[in-house]
Design a protein around this motif. Structure first.
Motif, PDB file in Angstrom:
ATOM      1  N   THR A 234      -1.627  15.547  -0.815  1.00 54.29           N
ATOM      2  CA  THR A 234      -0.593  15.279   0.190  1.00 54.29           C
ATOM      3  C   THR A 234      -0.825  16.124   1.440  1.00 54.29           C
ATOM      4  OG1 THR A 234       1.049  14.732  -1.497  1.00 54.29           O
ATOM      5  CG2 THR A 234       1.883  15.365   0.660  1.00 54.29           C
ATOM      6  N   GLY A 235      -0.778  15.474   2.594  1.00 51.31           N
ATOM      7  CA  GLY A 235      -0.943  16.186   3.854  1.00 51.31           C
ATOM      8  C   GLY A 235      -2.377  16.397   4.281  1.00 51.31           C
ATOM      9  N   GLN A 236      -3.337  16.036   3.444  1.00 51.98           N
ATOM     10  CA  GLN A 236      -4.731  16.205   3.824  1.00 51.98           C
ATOM     11  C   GLN A 236      -5.169  15.096   4.775  1.00 51.98           C
ATOM     12  OE1 GLN A 236      -7.418  16.861   0.541  1.00 51.98           O
ATOM     13  NE2 GLN A 236      -6.107  18.407  -0.397  1.00 51.98           N
ATOM     14  N   VAL A 237      -6.185  15.378   5.539  1.00 54.60           N
ATOM     15  CA  VAL A 237      -6.711  14.429   6.518  1.00 54.60           C
ATOM     16  C   VAL A 237      -7.791  13.577   5.869  1.00 54.60           C
ATOM     17  CG1 VAL A 237      -7.879  14.207   8.738  1.00 54.60           C
ATOM     18  CG2 VAL A 237      -6.206  16.029   8.375  1.00 54.60           C
ATOM     19  N   TRP A 238      -7.754  12.275   6.187  1.00 54.64           N
ATOM     20  CA  TRP A 238      -8.741  11.337   5.662  1.00 54.64           C
ATOM     21  C   TRP A 238      -9.484  10.691   6.826  1.00 54.64           C
ATOM     22  CZ3 TRP A 238      -9.047  11.770   0.546  1.00 54.64           C
ATOM     23  CH2 TRP A 238      -7.908  12.140  -0.177  1.00 54.64           C
ATOM     24  N   PRO A 239     -10.647  10.130   6.587  1.00 57.00           N
ATOM     25  CA  PRO A 239     -11.296   9.323   7.638  1.00 57.00           C
ATOM     26  C   PRO A 239     -10.414   8.147   8.030  1.00 57.00           C
ATOM     27  CG  PRO A 239     -12.829   9.798   5.842  1.00 57.00           C
ATOM     28  CD  PRO A 239     -11.478  10.225   5.369  1.00 57.00           C
ATOM     29  N   ALA A 240     -10.571   7.658   9.254  1.00 56.53           N
ATOM     30  CA  ALA A 240      -9.783   6.514   9.703  1.00 56.53           C
ATOM     31  C   ALA A 240     -10.075   5.282   8.864  1.00 56.53           C
ATOM     32  CB  ALA A 240     -10.081   6.231  11.177  1.00 56.53           C
ATOM     33  N   VAL A 241     -11.324   5.153   8.437  1.00 59.07           N
ATOM     34  CA  VAL A 241     -11.747   4.041   7.589  1.00 59.07           C
ATOM     35  C   VAL A 241     -12.532   4.618   6.423  1.00 59.07           C
ATOM     36  CG1 VAL A 241     -13.103   1.916   7.461  1.00 59.07           C
ATOM     37  CG2 VAL A 241     -11.865   2.472   9.566  1.00 59.07           C
ATOM     38  N   ARG A 242     -12.227   4.144   5.225  1.00 57.11           N
ATOM     39  CA  ARG A 242     -12.950   4.663   4.065  1.00 57.11           C
ATOM     40  C   ARG A 242     -14.446   4.331   4.178  1.00 57.11           C
ATOM     41  NH1 ARG A 242     -10.745   4.801  -1.127  1.00 57.11           N
ATOM     42  NH2 ARG A 242      -9.708   2.785  -0.913  1.00 57.11           N
ATOM     43  N   PRO A 243     -15.312   5.344   4.048  1.00 57.06           N
ATOM     44  CA  PRO A 243     -16.745   5.048   4.023  1.00 57.06           C
ATOM     45  C   PRO A 243     -17.127   4.360   2.713  1.00 57.06           C
ATOM     46  CG  PRO A 243     -16.350   7.379   3.622  1.00 57.06           C
ATOM     47  CD  PRO A 243     -15.016   6.778   3.967  1.00 57.06           C
ATOM     48  N   ALA A 244     -18.277   3.724   2.705  1.00 55.41           N
ATOM     49  CA  ALA A 244     -18.746   3.065   1.487  1.00 55.41           C
ATOM     50  C   ALA A 244     -18.851   4.077   0.359  1.00 55.41           C
ATOM     51  CB  ALA A 244     -20.099   2.411   1.740  1.00 55.41           C
ATOM     52  N   GLY A 245     -18.382   3.684  -0.812  1.00 52.82           N
ATOM     53  CA  GLY A 245     -18.437   4.566  -1.962  1.00 52.82           C
ATOM     54  C   GLY A 245     -19.847   4.705  -2.508  1.00 52.82           C
ATOM     55  N   ARG A 246     -20.053   5.793  -3.242  1.00 54.36           N
ATOM     56  CA  ARG A 246     -21.377   6.090  -3.797  1.00 54.36           C
ATOM     57  C   ARG A 246     -21.277   6.203  -5.307  1.00 54.36           C
ATOM     58  NH1 ARG A 246     -23.014  11.307  -0.246  1.00 54.36           N
ATOM     59  NH2 ARG A 246     -25.036  11.042  -1.286  1.00 54.36           N
ATOM     60  N   ALA A 247     -22.207   5.577  -6.007  1.00 50.70           N
ATOM     61  CA  ALA A 247     -22.324   5.697  -7.458  1.00 50.70           C
ATOM     62  C   ALA A 247     -23.554   6.540  -7.760  1.00 50.70           C
ATOM     63  CB  ALA A 247     -22.435   4.334  -8.120  1.00 50.70           C
ATOM     64  N   VAL A 248     -23.377   7.546  -8.609  1.00 45.95           N
ATOM     65  CA  VAL A 248     -24.449   8.484  -8.919  1.00 45.95           C
ATOM     66  C   VAL A 248     -24.651   8.500 -10.431  1.00 45.95           C
ATOM     67  CG1 VAL A 248     -25.252  10.868  -8.695  1.00 45.95           C
ATOM     68  CG2 VAL A 248     -23.763   9.883  -6.930  1.00 45.95           C
ATOM     69  N   PHE A 249     -25.898   8.409 -10.865  1.00 43.14           N
ATOM     70  CA  PHE A 249     -26.232   8.459 -12.279  1.00 43.14           C
ATOM     71  C   PHE A 249     -27.150   9.648 -12.544  1.00 43.14           C
ATOM     72  CE2 PHE A 249     -25.189   4.047 -11.482  1.00 43.14           C
ATOM     73  CZ  PHE A 249     -24.473   3.669 -12.611  1.00 43.14           C
ATOM     74  N   THR A 250     -26.972  10.286 -13.697  1.00 47.83           N
ATOM     75  CA  THR A 250     -27.878  11.373 -14.061  1.00 47.83           C
ATOM     76  C   THR A 250     -29.217  10.838 -14.544  1.00 47.83           C
ATOM     77  OG1 THR A 250     -26.838  11.492 -16.262  1.00 47.83           O
ATOM     78  CG2 THR A 250     -26.048  13.020 -14.574  1.00 47.83           C
ATOM     79  N   ALA A 251     -29.288   9.543 -14.857  1.00 50.43           N
ATOM     80  CA  ALA A 251     -30.554   8.883 -15.185  1.00 50.43           C
ATOM     81  C   ALA A 251     -30.440   7.423 -14.798  1.00 50.43           C
ATOM     82  CB  ALA A 251     -30.874   9.028 -16.676  1.00 50.43           C
ATOM     83  N   LEU A 252     -31.400   6.932 -14.050  1.00 52.92           N
ATOM     84  CA  LEU A 252     -31.443   5.516 -13.678  1.00 52.92           C
ATOM     85  C   LEU A 252     -32.418   4.794 -14.599  1.00 52.92           C
ATOM     86  CD1 LEU A 252     -31.552   5.740  -9.769  1.00 52.92           C
ATOM     87  CD2 LEU A 252     -29.639   4.970 -11.170  1.00 52.92           C
ATOM     88  N   ASP A 253     -31.960   3.662 -15.152  1.00 45.90           N
ATOM     89  CA  ASP A 253     -32.816   2.898 -16.057  1.00 45.90           C
ATOM     90  C   ASP A 253     -32.457   1.417 -15.931  1.00 45.90           C
ATOM     91  OD1 ASP A 253     -30.390   2.623 -17.438  1.00 45.90           O
ATOM     92  OD2 ASP A 253     -30.887   4.179 -18.887  1.00 45.90           O
ATOM     93  N   ALA A 254     -33.017   0.614 -16.811  1.00 43.42           N
ATOM     94  CA  ALA A 254     -32.773  -0.826 -16.746  1.00 43.42           C
ATOM     95  C   ALA A 254     -31.301  -1.148 -16.945  1.00 43.42           C
ATOM     96  CB  ALA A 254     -33.620  -1.545 -17.795  1.00 43.42           C
ATOM     97  N   ARG A 255     -30.610  -0.387 -17.793  1.00 40.92           N
ATOM     98  CA  ARG A 255     -29.191  -0.654 -18.047  1.00 40.92           C
ATOM     99  C   ARG A 255     -28.354  -0.373 -16.811  1.00 40.92           C
ATOM    100  NH1 ARG A 255     -24.563   1.999 -19.473  1.00 40.92           N
ATOM    101  NH2 ARG A 255     -25.589   4.019 -19.275  1.00 40.92           N
ATOM    102  N   THR A 256     -28.603   0.750 -16.153  1.00 39.16           N
ATOM    103  CA  THR A 256     -27.804   1.075 -14.972  1.00 39.16           C
ATOM    104  C   THR A 256     -28.064   0.080 -13.840  1.00 39.16           C
ATOM    105  OG1 THR A 256     -29.505   2.643 -14.220  1.00 39.16           O
ATOM    106  CG2 THR A 256     -27.700   3.531 -15.537  1.00 39.16           C
TER     107      THR A 256
END
Length: 274
Positions: A234-256
């Motif tokens: 509450t009360g914190q400042v945000w960007p005017a428009v949400r930037p694109a979200g990021r998905a991060v994996f500790t391992a990238l493979d065929a399933r991810t």
């Protein structure tokens, strides 16, 4: 005398970081994104350690704080959400002791389930690691003391939820068998409310309801966690428009790789490795 000019607060691009062993935390990210439409979002899946529900408590207690320390350095989040019941019940206090930023955990929604139940028999459906935790005993004693609380742990349901995000529809018979782990227990014939005590399980709520032999109410903590995040920011400042979200994996493979379309539906446009 001239009136001093006021300067609008600068935009603050620090993200909210969601962490899970897999994709279950999307059930927490989604209500948060709706409630805070400008908030930058980073979603982290510990795919190299997935699934947590079959790992030992010692492994999780050591792994989660170490990973979150690295993530805090890389992304400088304003707040971290451990969007995993298993990791929260085992490692939450360790993470809070290690990091000097707000940490929000995920706990089984036993209190709202008890408030909803008319038969006073509720079920806790989670991973094997979660349902055996003393923390669940404490929640049941504090908030469902007049209820019979049945528990069932299912690693299979986690796998089915992950596969569903990758486009593989779950077999209703397998879902019915998981539910029978609760309903088939003594007193299960009176059970009327099921706590989805793994963040993966709300991703299959409609399918679970359809596979159930009778009408059941399913509850989870996603909306409540979103409200907690909103309160803490509450009360914190945000960007005017949400930037694109990021998905991060500790391992990238065929399933991810198969998850990219589902991630995009949650606003996570880029996929990267830790």
């Amino acid at each position: 005398m001239p009136i001093p000019e006021t300067t609008a607060p600068a935009s603050d691009a620090r993200p909210i970081l969601f962490f899970d062993s897999g994709m279950g935390g999307l059930s927490v990210l989604a209500p948060t994104a709706r409630l805070l439409p400008q908030a930058p979002l980073v979603y982290v899946a510990d795919s190299a350690g997935f699934p947590y529900g079959t790992r030992s408590e010692a492994e999780i207690a050591a792994r989660v704080p170490a990973l979150l320390g690295r993530l805090a350095e890389r992304f400088a989040p304003r707040l971290i959400v451990i969007a995993c019941n298993t990791a929260s019940t085992i490692a939450l206090q360790h993470v809070r002791a290690a990091l000097d930023i707000p940490i929000v955990g995920t706990v089984p929604a036993i209190k709202p389930a008890a408030l909803l139940s008319r038969t006073r028999v509720i079920g806790v459906l989670g991973t094997e690691a979660t349902v055996r935790q003393p923390y669940v005993d404490d929640l049941a004693a504090r908030f469902a003391g007049d209820c019979r609380v049945l528990r069932h742990g299912s690693a299979e349901l986690v796998a089915l939820a992950e596969a569903s995000l990758g486009g593989v529809a779950p077999d209703p018979g397998r879902l019915a068998a998981v539910l029978d782990g609760l309903l088939g227990q003594e007193g299960g014939e009176r059970l009327d409310v099921v706590v989805n005590a793994c963040t993966h399980f709300p991703l299959l709520e409609a399918e679970l309801a359809a596979a159930a032999p009778r009408a059941l109410t399913f509850v989870d903590g996603g909306a409540g966690i979103a409200r907690r995040i909103a309160h803490l920011t509450t009360g914190q400042v945000w960007p005017a428009v949400r930037p694109a979200g990021r998905a991060v994996f500790t391992a990238l493979d065929a399933r991810t790789a198969t998850l990219a379309p589902a991630l995009a539906r949650y606003g996570l446009a880029s996929v990267e490795s830790l």
